[in-house]
Design a protein around this motif. Sequence first.
Motif, short mmCIF file in Angstrom:
data_model
loop_
_atom_site.label_atom_id
_atom_site.label_comp_id
_atom_site.label_asym_id
_atom_site.label_seq_id
_atom_site.Cartn_x
_atom_site.Cartn_y
_atom_site.Cartn_z
N GLY A 1 0.80 -1.22 0.00
CA GLY A 1 0.00 0.00 0.00
C GLY A 1 0.82 1.26 0.00
O GLY A 1 0.32 2.33 -0.35
N ASP A 2 2.13 1.18 0.39
CA ASP A 2 2.97 2.38 0.42
C ASP A 2 3.54 2.66 -0.97
O ASP A 2 3.82 1.73 -1.75
CB ASP A 2 4.14 2.20 1.40
N LEU A 3 3.74 3.94 -1.25
CA LEU A 3 4.37 4.33 -2.50
C LEU A 3 5.88 4.23 -2.36
O LEU A 3 6.48 4.86 -1.48
CB LEU A 3 3.97 5.77 -2.86
N LEU A 4 6.50 3.43 -3.21
CA LEU A 4 7.95 3.31 -3.24
C LEU A 4 8.46 4.03 -4.48
O LEU A 4 8.02 3.74 -5.60
CB LEU A 4 8.38 1.84 -3.28
N SER A 5 9.40 4.95 -4.27
CA SER A 5 9.89 5.74 -5.38
C SER A 5 10.73 4.89 -6.32
O SER A 5 11.24 3.81 -5.95
CB SER A 5 10.73 6.91 -4.86
N LYS A 6 10.90 5.38 -7.54
CA LYS A 6 11.72 4.66 -8.52
C LYS A 6 13.16 4.54 -8.04
O LYS A 6 13.79 3.48 -8.18
CB LYS A 6 11.65 5.37 -9.87
N ASP A 7 13.70 5.63 -7.46
CA ASP A 7 15.08 5.58 -6.97
C ASP A 7 15.23 4.54 -5.87
O ASP A 7 16.22 3.79 -5.82
CB ASP A 7 15.50 6.95 -6.45
#
Length: 847
Positions: free
Chosen positions: A52-58
């Motif tokens: 459910g958490d947003l994980l950045s591309k970096d």
Amino acid sequence: MMGATAALEDEVRFARYRLLAGRRQLLAEDGRPVPLGSRALELLLALAERPGDLLSKDELMSRVWPGQIVEECNLAVQVSTLRRVLGAGGDGMPIIATVPGRGYRLVAEVRRDGPSRPMPSAAPEPARVEPVSNDNLPRELSPLVGREAELEALAGLLESSPLVTLVGPAGIGKTTLALAAARRLAPGFADGVWLAELAPLSDPALVVPTVAMSLGGPASGADPQQLARHLRRRKLLLVLDNCEHLVGAAAALAESLLAACPDLRIVATSQEPLGIPGEQALRVQPLPLPPPGAEAGDARGSAAVTLFLERVRAARAGQALGDDQLPAIAELCRRLDGIPLAIELAAARAALLGVDAVAARLDDRLRMLSGGRRTAPVRHQTLRGALDWSHDLLSGPEQRVFRCLGIFAGGFTLEAAESVAADADITDWDVATHLAALVSKSLVAAEPGSRYRLLETQRAYALERLEQAGEGDRLHHRHAEWYCAFFTRAQGSLEEMPFALWHALHMPELDNLRAALDWCFGPAGSVPLGVCLAAHTGRLWHEAGLWQEGTRRLRAALALAATDMEPRLRVRLLLDLAQLSAWAERLDLSDAAAALCRELGDKAGLGEALSMRGHALQGLQRNAEAAEALGEAIGLLEGTPRRLKLARALSILGAVRLVERDLPAARSLTSRAEALYTLLQHDQALYIIRVNQMAILRTEGANADAVAIGRDLLRGRLNGRERPFVGYALGNLGASLAALDQVEEARAHLLEAARKLPDYDTSWVFDHLALCSARRARPSVAGFLLGFADGQYAATGKRRYPQEAAQRGTLAADLRGVLGAEATDALLENGRDLTLDQAIALAKAAG
């Protein structure tokens, strides 16, 4: 890398899978191992740690490729791999969601077994993009199936290229994909996402005005340079849909706009690339198909089969097909080449007849495809086969009605369908019954407002069938007859119904009007019918803002009209053309109409012609003659049913009296016009009346009252009919605020007015911007802007209204007192050489 998974212990369950973190293994529900490469598995572990958490591309790239420098496309490849392996969740939604430009999140419901830190039993709902007010996209009626990879690719291409063209055959789903991408990317465009539909057009000259209208601006006088100025400072996404038949005009417009608008992005759909610099072509492929002999589980995971099942379930009100039918469905989808249009047509039939019955009929259709003309493009063979097959499933009367409906451009009502398609063999009731069947079978789309539409490919196919049946000219004639009667009634109903209702009933028929006129004045058409039709459409062209197109079409009708045509019809044609024409031509046309009306003894018609003459004279600033013509017109129109024409004459005469500074007469005439427009519920005219009242109050020195009206107008919800007049409200509001020494707010409104008003009518705005600059101790800027206004007045042949003329004299004297006469005169002279964009930039920079 093993240490990175320490936070995720034992077993995690989601969708139809079990993820064993300690063993670094993904299992299907039945315990079978799911092959997955090490990079894709590490990516899945990272997402599962924080469901459910947003994980950045970096963040994800550093996890999957620790200590390495890799391109973002590598991450996109691994995400696509996961999506292909995992398929969709139980609700049909993707297991991994994308947040464009930011990263990814695992959105499936997650459960875990074994000791660990607490985890939520269900992942938070994925972030939902709330509908934005600054778009014109149609409502999404069904979810996009099997296009997640294309959506990702499209979003990535738009980050590096201003133009992405979705290329592929008709029916492949280019429009659906473009709209889905626009909805997803909307949060990244501050000025919205906008759709311009080119499919109904046949004339390349209509591309620019159609795009202008789609963006909420006026179409009249639109050209690529004007449109570029409108978009230059805006960050928006424009979808140019169905460019293939107008590829040259669409390419020229896209190249012109992109060269001038750094924050503009365009997604085009076409059967071929536009072929301009900077374009990225994304070829839309058929939906992925299951392999031959696939088991039920493998077949259900195919995008093509998923689309088929979704469409059958929707047609059956939620009733799904059983697993025992999946192998037959998979074979059917393969034989339809994975083309979404063919699959959807098959599903519509299968919902009624069953999968086996559809499969039994499919052999004949595909034999026709394989034995067709070898030189024809494969895409045409496939689509023709799907459409022929669908058409042959209809009953004879349904086929007949279907091909008749192809005559309509841009949609139609039931009443229109009954009038055009019914004949001695098919009654009105039969047409309604067969139309309902065609809607049920997904061959006709039902739209809001009790309208119907054939999709582009289906309409082209229906028209072909109509010509093959030898019924084309007969149906074109009936279509033109129906719309001639329709717009003749529309002319009279202007005086009888609220204007908003009139607009809603008649504006959607613009494409049918174009099609009818094109046929009437074509080789097999009927010129007398075309002249009659054209003579009752001036108001529609005017309200649509398509003054140039309307003028062109009505001039052609007038040139082709017989010299002995019915005089009252000629009067109607002259007056409709007059209201679309420039001042000098309007004067000539209205005088010709007035002469005819005098011969006929037509009192009401003469009143309308004189009102038109007065408006032309006002525009030419021949105010004494205008007042005389308008006064006579009012006398003739009072007591007749033409209340709208009377209100217009009163309003124009009020404006003339204002210029003459006869304020009591201006107030009285404007109030009488307002009362009539209120009675007629003419919202657009009432908006203009309120703007005129602001001008009267400004002239009286009641600037605070003018400001109150202006703020009220800007607070109101604007519709497409009022938007062209917002510039005048902004300009009057800014002028009143400047007079009240509220300079900062005045400048903001005046600058916006300068951008919204037609180029030929901005001079008075710069009079007041010059005053603002002087009051902010920018005398040099004030001199430049005042000189620019002088040049604009000279170029357009207009004169300042008395209030602006007095203000100009005072301001010029003040500047000479501060800067000296020689310096002031030099500034005024140099200001004449500024372009509009330069003048706006100068006024803005002075803040």
